[in-house]
Design a protein around this motif. Structure first.
Motif, PDB file in Angstrom:
ATOM      1  N   VAL A 287       0.845  -1.199   0.000  1.00  0.00           N
ATOM      2  CA  VAL A 287       0.000   0.000   0.000  1.00  0.00           C
ATOM      3  C   VAL A 287       0.877   1.245   0.000  1.00  0.00           C
ATOM      4  CG1 VAL A 287      -1.637   1.352   1.365  1.00  0.00           C
ATOM      5  CG2 VAL A 287      -2.018  -1.090   1.024  1.00  0.00           C
ATOM      6  N   VAL A 288       1.927   1.255   0.818  1.00  0.00           N
ATOM      7  CA  VAL A 288       2.859   2.385   0.842  1.00  0.00           C
ATOM      8  C   VAL A 288       3.498   2.531  -0.540  1.00  0.00           C
ATOM      9  CG1 VAL A 288       4.963   3.324   1.873  1.00  0.00           C
ATOM     10  CG2 VAL A 288       3.284   2.170   3.319  1.00  0.00           C
ATOM     11  N   GLY A 289       3.840   1.417  -1.171  1.00  0.00           N
ATOM     12  CA  GLY A 289       4.427   1.447  -2.506  1.00  0.00           C
ATOM     13  C   GLY A 289       3.492   2.016  -3.554  1.00  0.00           C
ATOM     14  N   ILE A 290       2.227   1.657  -3.481  1.00  0.00           N
ATOM     15  CA  ILE A 290       1.230   2.178  -4.422  1.00  0.00           C
ATOM     16  C   ILE A 290       1.078   3.685  -4.248  1.00  0.00           C
ATOM     17  CG2 ILE A 290      -1.237   2.194  -4.994  1.00  0.00           C
ATOM     18  CD1 ILE A 290      -1.189  -0.863  -4.333  1.00  0.00           C
ATOM     19  N   ILE A 291       0.997   4.138  -3.004  1.00  0.00           N
ATOM     20  CA  ILE A 291       0.871   5.573  -2.720  1.00  0.00           C
ATOM     21  C   ILE A 291       2.081   6.315  -3.288  1.00  0.00           C
ATOM     22  CG2 ILE A 291       0.852   7.316  -0.883  1.00  0.00           C
ATOM     23  CD1 ILE A 291      -0.703   5.184   0.823  1.00  0.00           C
ATOM     24  N   ALA A 292       3.279   5.782  -3.052  1.00  0.00           N
ATOM     25  CA  ALA A 292       4.506   6.415  -3.535  1.00  0.00           C
ATOM     26  C   ALA A 292       4.534   6.461  -5.060  1.00  0.00           C
ATOM     27  CB  ALA A 292       5.721   5.672  -2.996  1.00  0.00           C
ATOM     28  N   SER A 293       4.140   5.376  -5.704  1.00  0.00           N
ATOM     29  CA  SER A 293       4.140   5.305  -7.167  1.00  0.00           C
ATOM     30  C   SER A 293       3.179   6.330  -7.765  1.00  0.00           C
ATOM     31  CB  SER A 293       3.753   3.899  -7.617  1.00  0.00           C
ATOM     32  OG  SER A 293       3.678   3.824  -9.011  1.00  0.00           O
TER      33      SER A 293
ATOM     34  N   GLU B 101       2.587  11.543 -10.841  1.00  0.00           N
ATOM     35  CA  GLU B 101       1.848  12.797 -11.021  1.00  0.00           C
ATOM     36  C   GLU B 101       2.775  13.968 -11.348  1.00  0.00           C
ATOM     37  OE1 GLU B 101      -0.425  13.359  -7.462  1.00  0.00           O
ATOM     38  OE2 GLU B 101      -1.961  11.935  -8.070  1.00  0.00           O
ATOM     39  N   ILE B 102       4.069  13.791 -11.154  1.00  0.00           N
ATOM     40  CA  ILE B 102       5.030  14.871 -11.362  1.00  0.00           C
ATOM     41  C   ILE B 102       5.341  15.029 -12.847  1.00  0.00           C
ATOM     42  CG2 ILE B 102       7.371  15.689 -10.831  1.00  0.00           C
ATOM     43  CD1 ILE B 102       5.383  15.694  -8.438  1.00  0.00           C
ATOM     44  N   LYS B 103       5.307  16.284 -13.330  1.00  0.00           N
ATOM     45  CA  LYS B 103       5.630  16.578 -14.718  1.00  0.00           C
ATOM     46  C   LYS B 103       7.086  16.206 -14.975  1.00  0.00           C
ATOM     47  CE  LYS B 103       5.671  20.197 -18.158  1.00  0.00           C
ATOM     48  NZ  LYS B 103       5.575  21.619 -18.435  1.00  0.00           N
ATOM     49  N   GLY B 104       7.317  15.463 -16.042  1.00  0.00           N
ATOM     50  CA  GLY B 104       8.662  15.029 -16.383  1.00  0.00           C
ATOM     51  C   GLY B 104       8.887  13.556 -16.104  1.00  0.00           C
ATOM     52  N   VAL B 105       7.985  12.941 -15.306  1.00  0.00           N
ATOM     53  CA  VAL B 105       8.082  11.507 -15.034  1.00  0.00           C
ATOM     54  C   VAL B 105       7.256  10.781 -16.090  1.00  0.00           C
ATOM     55  CG1 VAL B 105       7.583   9.643 -13.403  1.00  0.00           C
ATOM     56  CG2 VAL B 105       8.445  11.836 -12.561  1.00  0.00           C
ATOM     57  N   ALA B 106       7.937   9.959 -16.904  1.00  0.00           N
ATOM     58  CA  ALA B 106       7.239   9.215 -17.953  1.00  0.00           C
ATOM     59  C   ALA B 106       6.549   7.985 -17.390  1.00  0.00           C
ATOM     60  CB  ALA B 106       8.223   8.797 -19.046  1.00  0.00           C
ATOM     61  N   GLY B 107       7.123   7.410 -16.341  1.00  0.00           N
ATOM     62  CA  GLY B 107       6.534   6.222 -15.735  1.00  0.00           C
ATOM     63  C   GLY B 107       7.503   5.575 -14.780  1.00  0.00           C
ATOM     64  N   MET B 108       7.077   4.457 -14.233  1.00  0.00           N
ATOM     65  CA  MET B 108       7.908   3.693 -13.315  1.00  0.00           C
ATOM     66  C   MET B 108       8.636   2.625 -14.117  1.00  0.00           C
ATOM     67  SD  MET B 108       7.173   5.288 -10.590  1.00  0.00           S
ATOM     68  CE  MET B 108       8.015   4.286  -9.383  1.00  0.00           C
ATOM     69  N   SER B 109       9.807   2.252 -13.641  1.00  0.00           N
ATOM     70  CA  SER B 109      10.592   1.219 -14.291  1.00  0.00           C
ATOM     71  C   SER B 109      10.543  -0.033 -13.438  1.00  0.00           C
ATOM     72  CB  SER B 109      12.035   1.687 -14.438  1.00  0.00           C
ATOM     73  OG  SER B 109      12.863   0.631 -14.863  1.00  0.00           O
ATOM     74  N   GLY B 110      10.703  -1.172 -14.077  1.00  0.00           N
ATOM     75  CA  GLY B 110      10.735  -2.428 -13.342  1.00  0.00           C
ATOM     76  C   GLY B 110      11.990  -2.574 -12.497  1.00  0.00           C
ATOM     77  N   GLY B 111      12.935  -1.648 -12.646  1.00  0.00           N
ATOM     78  CA  GLY B 111      14.185  -1.742 -11.908  1.00  0.00           C
ATOM     79  C   GLY B 111      15.022  -2.894 -12.441  1.00  0.00           C
ATOM     80  N   ILE B 112      15.940  -3.334 -11.661  1.00  0.00           N
ATOM     81  CA  ILE B 112      16.852  -4.386 -12.103  1.00  0.00           C
ATOM     82  C   ILE B 112      16.103  -5.682 -12.363  1.00  0.00           C
ATOM     83  CG2 ILE B 112      18.820  -5.799 -11.387  1.00  0.00           C
ATOM     84  CD1 ILE B 112      19.792  -3.267  -9.866  1.00  0.00           C
ATOM     85  N   THR B 113      15.154  -6.033 -11.488  1.00  0.00           N
ATOM     86  CA  THR B 113      14.453  -7.307 -11.632  1.00  0.00           C
ATOM     87  C   THR B 113      13.512  -7.325 -12.826  1.00  0.00           C
ATOM     88  OG1 THR B 113      12.734  -6.600 -10.102  1.00  0.00           O
ATOM     89  CG2 THR B 113      14.578  -7.856  -9.181  1.00  0.00           C
ATOM     90  N   GLY B 114      12.941  -6.177 -13.175  1.00  0.00           N
ATOM     91  CA  GLY B 114      11.974  -6.143 -14.263  1.00  0.00           C
ATOM     92  C   GLY B 114      12.570  -5.716 -15.581  1.00  0.00           C
ATOM     93  N   GLY B 115      13.846  -5.453 -15.599  1.00  0.00           N
ATOM     94  CA  GLY B 115      14.465  -4.956 -16.819  1.00  0.00           C
ATOM     95  C   GLY B 115      14.494  -3.451 -16.789  1.00  0.00           C
ATOM     96  N   ILE B 116      15.659  -2.886 -16.942  1.00  0.00           N
ATOM     97  CA  ILE B 116      15.832  -1.443 -16.773  1.00  0.00           C
ATOM     98  C   ILE B 116      14.996  -0.645 -17.762  1.00  0.00           C
ATOM     99  CG2 ILE B 116      17.530   0.409 -17.040  1.00  0.00           C
ATOM    100  CD1 ILE B 116      19.530  -1.426 -15.638  1.00  0.00           C
ATOM    101  N   SER B 117      14.923  -1.081 -19.009  1.00  0.00           N
ATOM    102  CA  SER B 117      14.237  -0.275 -20.017  1.00  0.00           C
ATOM    103  C   SER B 117      12.733  -0.523 -20.063  1.00  0.00           C
ATOM    104  CB  SER B 117      14.843  -0.539 -21.386  1.00  0.00           C
ATOM    105  OG  SER B 117      14.640  -1.883 -21.745  1.00  0.00           O
ATOM    106  N   GLU B 118      12.237  -1.435 -19.252  1.00  0.00           N
ATOM    107  CA  GLU B 118      10.820  -1.767 -19.276  1.00  0.00           C
ATOM    108  C   GLU B 118      10.018  -0.701 -18.527  1.00  0.00           C
ATOM    109  OE1 GLU B 118       7.811  -5.147 -17.435  1.00  0.00           O
ATOM    110  OE2 GLU B 118       9.946  -5.277 -17.084  1.00  0.00           O
ATOM    111  N   MET B 119       9.131   0.006 -19.242  1.00  0.00           N
ATOM    112  CA  MET B 119       8.268   0.973 -18.577  1.00  0.00           C
ATOM    113  C   MET B 119       6.978   0.263 -18.219  1.00  0.00           C
ATOM    114  SD  MET B 119       7.077   4.889 -19.363  1.00  0.00           S
ATOM    115  CE  MET B 119       7.578   4.822 -21.002  1.00  0.00           C
ATOM    116  N   LEU B 120       6.587   0.393 -16.976  1.00  0.00           N
ATOM    117  CA  LEU B 120       5.431  -0.344 -16.479  1.00  0.00           C
ATOM    118  C   LEU B 120       4.142   0.400 -16.752  1.00  0.00           C
ATOM    119  CD1 LEU B 120       7.107  -1.310 -13.136  1.00  0.00           C
ATOM    120  CD2 LEU B 120       6.735  -2.807 -15.072  1.00  0.00           C
TER     121      LEU B 120
ATOM    122  N   SER C  70       2.548  -0.810  -7.750  1.00  0.00           N
ATOM    123  CA  SER C  70       3.593  -0.954  -6.737  1.00  0.00           C
ATOM    124  C   SER C  70       4.925  -1.403  -7.320  1.00  0.00           C
ATOM    125  CB  SER C  70       3.146  -1.924  -5.636  1.00  0.00           C
ATOM    126  OG  SER C  70       2.983  -3.224  -6.170  1.00  0.00           O
ATOM    127  N   LYS C  71       4.976  -1.662  -8.628  1.00  0.00           N
ATOM    128  CA  LYS C  71       6.228  -2.050  -9.270  1.00  0.00           C
ATOM    129  C   LYS C  71       7.093  -0.811  -9.444  1.00  0.00           C
ATOM    130  CE  LYS C  71       4.848  -6.284  -9.891  1.00  0.00           C
ATOM    131  NZ  LYS C  71       5.309  -7.370  -9.112  1.00  0.00           N
TER     132      LYS C  71
END
Length: 128
Positions: A24-30, A35-54, A60-61
């Motif tokens: 839940v904390v992760g969802i709130i943070a995401s 919502e910030i201008k300039g953020v295209a999206g969240m990344s899967g990070g190392i486990t999900g592949g760096i270039s993968e946009m979720l 919460s990813k």
């Protein structure tokens, strides 16, 4: 009515206890970050592949949350828009996430780590 934080993310008051999961904390943070201008999206990070946009369904990813007693540390893996001023975007994300998580959960956010995982280049820039 007294509100006390006890045992990680558990709030105990006169009526009983409220447990807030790390997810839940992760969802709130995401949501606060995207919502910030300039953020295209969240990344899967190392486990999900760096270039993968979720997509929007994986809220919460791209977020790592560590709750300790009354405090929480958050690490975000984001992709920024091409042309955005990365330090400014990162600072705005930190402020937004800290304020939103503290307001909604009552937990004290001790750090918000921003990991820039990529840059989203729009079609127009790709064609040039």
């Amino acid at each position: 009515m007294s509100n006390n934080l006890e045992n990680n993310d558990e709030i105990v008051d006169d009526y009983g206890q409220i447990k807030i999961s790390d997810e839940v904390v992760g969802i709130i943070a995401s949501l606060a970050a995207t919502e910030i201008k300039g953020v295209a999206g969240m990344s899967g990070g190392i486990t999900g592949g760096i270039s993968e946009m979720l997509g929007r369904k994986n809220f919460s990813k791209g977020v790592k949350v560590e709750v300790k007693e009354k405090e929480v540390s958050i690490s975000l893996y984001i992709i920024v828009e091409y042309g955005a001023k990365i330090p400014e975007v990162a600072w705005e994300v930190q402020e937004s996430v800290k304020n939103t998580v503290e307001t909604m959960t009552g937990l004290n956010v001790v750090e918000v780590n921003i990991n820039i995982q990529g840059v989203n280049i729009e079609k127009e820039h790709k064609e040039e």
